[in-house]
Design a protein around this motif. Sequence first.
Motif, PDB file in Angstrom:
ATOM      1  N   THR A 124      92.730  52.435  53.797  1.00  0.00           N
ATOM      2  CA  THR A 124      93.362  53.584  54.450  1.00  0.00           C
ATOM      3  C   THR A 124      94.753  53.730  53.858  1.00  0.00           C
ATOM      4  O   THR A 124      95.373  52.732  53.487  1.00  0.00           O
ATOM      5  N   PRO A 125      95.231  54.947  53.726  1.00  0.00           N
ATOM      6  CA  PRO A 125      96.556  55.107  53.128  1.00  0.00           C
ATOM      7  C   PRO A 125      97.602  54.378  53.954  1.00  0.00           C
ATOM      8  O   PRO A 125      97.530  54.382  55.185  1.00  0.00           O
ATOM      9  N   GLU A 126      98.516  53.777  53.246  1.00  0.00           N
ATOM     10  CA  GLU A 126      99.520  52.978  53.951  1.00  0.00           C
ATOM     11  C   GLU A 126     100.369  53.886  54.829  1.00  0.00           C
ATOM     12  O   GLU A 126     100.981  54.843  54.336  1.00  0.00           O
ATOM     13  N   ALA A 127     100.337  53.616  56.111  1.00  0.00           N
ATOM     14  CA  ALA A 127     101.110  54.449  57.037  1.00  0.00           C
ATOM     15  C   ALA A 127     102.588  54.137  56.870  1.00  0.00           C
ATOM     16  O   ALA A 127     102.960  53.093  56.355  1.00  0.00           O
TER      17      ALA A 127
END
Lengths: 393, 258
Positions: A124-127
């Motif tokens: 998942t894209p790094e928040a």
Amino acid sequence: MFNGLPWSSRVPVGKKTSVNEGGAQLKVSPGPAGECILELSGRLDAYTIGPLWPRAGRMLEDHVDTPVRVDLAAVDYCDGAGVALLLDLLRQTRAPGAEVALVNVPTKVAQLLEPFDARALSGTPEARRAPGLGRRLGDGVHDLGRDLYNHVVFVGEAAAALAHGLAHPSRVRWKDALRIAQEAGVNALPIVALIAFLMGVILAFQSAVAMKQFGAEIFVANLVALSLFRELGPLMTAILLAGRSASAFAAEIGTMKVNEELNALTTMGLDPVRFLVVTRVMAAVIIAPLLTIFADLVGLMGGAMVMMTFDVPLVAFMNQVSQAVSPGDFLGGLFKATVFGLVIAGVGCLRGLETRTGASAVGISTTRAVVSAIILIVVLDGLFAVIFFHLGI
Amino acid sequence: MQPDSQSPPPIIQVRDLTLGFGGTPLLAHLSFDIAPGEIFVILGGSGCGKSTLLKHMIGLYEPMAGEVVIGGEVFTGTEGQARRDILRRFGVMYQMGALFGSMTLLENVRLPLEEFTDLPDEAMDLVARLKLQLVGLAGFEQHMPAEISGGMQKRAAIARAMALDPDILFLDEPSAGLDPITSAELDQLILRLSRILGITFVVVTHELPSIFTIADRVIMLDKETRGILAQGDPAHLRDHSEHPWVRRFFNREATEAS
């Protein structure tokens, strides 16, 4: 052709948004070779697959050691959301030999899947990570220091520009200053009148009820006049000015900054402080005491009206006021109002100039302008009280 | 895959549209159709009403007369749920992108999904990520609009416009303010989306290189006659239009642009 499927296969416009209408179906069955068959059918679009998505995920979890074949033979329509569902199924981590595979993929669905790599989507894209306490503390101190520095620079620049304007009045843009004075001053008269009148009425009424018990109603005039001239007149006018005009200055200059109008001024060789701040500060310094005089008089009218209902004639009320109020009270109040006007306009302009990018930045600047102006007004009023006491004013 | 080998019905029909402000018509009695999957470009000199026509087509302004039909449904004057249903059939990319500055790119693209679908949270994230990937912005999901370039903002705006997989995308001056390379990349993106997703594009532009790259068909608006001066394939108009002004428009600027 729309979104990979022919026009004839699409539902009519009016029905497209109906959730699950003629929607997607999910069926699970065992395959001939012991694998699990997950059969998707119907429309796979953003409006239909919501309930189906978690069920498909749970089904994969239930058959974690079994190969899964996702059969798309009966899919009528698939859009970007449907593609996302298929990619989500494909990207799941599975035991060796228990992979998920798509079968009977319609050509159009295959074309929609073509640009994407399911394996690349596994993460998942790094928040945006919230910074730690130390970082926030450091940032806070840094911001505070930067703000203080900016304020000092602004005060210096504004003072220099004001001094230059006073020394060379012909260079001040008086037309702009008058327009601002009209907007911030003349147009504020109704609200100032309303608040001041009600303040005079409330002040007189509350004190008259108590004073009447001692037969000292006449001294209500002293109380009302001194309160208005020394404190409430300048203070309430300043708070109204902060709410109406500091916010307006911040929003106007902030929007100009967002629209790069300030950059345009700078590249034209015009100093934004001289161009924008001086006119506003001068307008506010002129109108704040004028509005205060107006507020004082209207407040007195309110007080006088109440006292007349307590059988104190207008002449007696005015005589008492003229005896109670010294020129020092009146001029002290006006001096405070002038300083408040200077601070309100300065803070409004400063917050406007500090605006960052985006529409929300203008809102933040406006809020900060009003809050800062009101805090400064109250703090300054306290300081004035102490100074006036020691000066015997 | 067209039904019965006949041409499909037009996805947009502009019927006898008259538009203007304050009772003065800017353009009068416009009628044209746009076929599904077509890349349709609205052309014209400055101030001829290109963007105004687009804003009438997307329902921001009410025309003085006439109507716009989208997907067989009359859009002009339609209210309530029927209007909302038609609105979801198209997406719009505004000239400056109009991304919400307080949201990340991912949140910008997620917004229509949150409002109009019941997709699970993670599913919305994935759909939004795929849209951003499709416009070449993978890895920029958590960036704020102010942190990316103008060209990237326009691509992100296209991703947001595509969030609900509309049939039609309206693009207002997609190349304005972009360097030639970024502009060409945007043209390729439009062609790719048209090919992969079959989206119908309605584009307002006067960038000749873009027009010759993407347009299936153009209409040229005329300020003097308040109508359509010419329509058709841009290359054909450049070489064979009966209007000298149209030939000059294409040829002169095409020469300069190349």
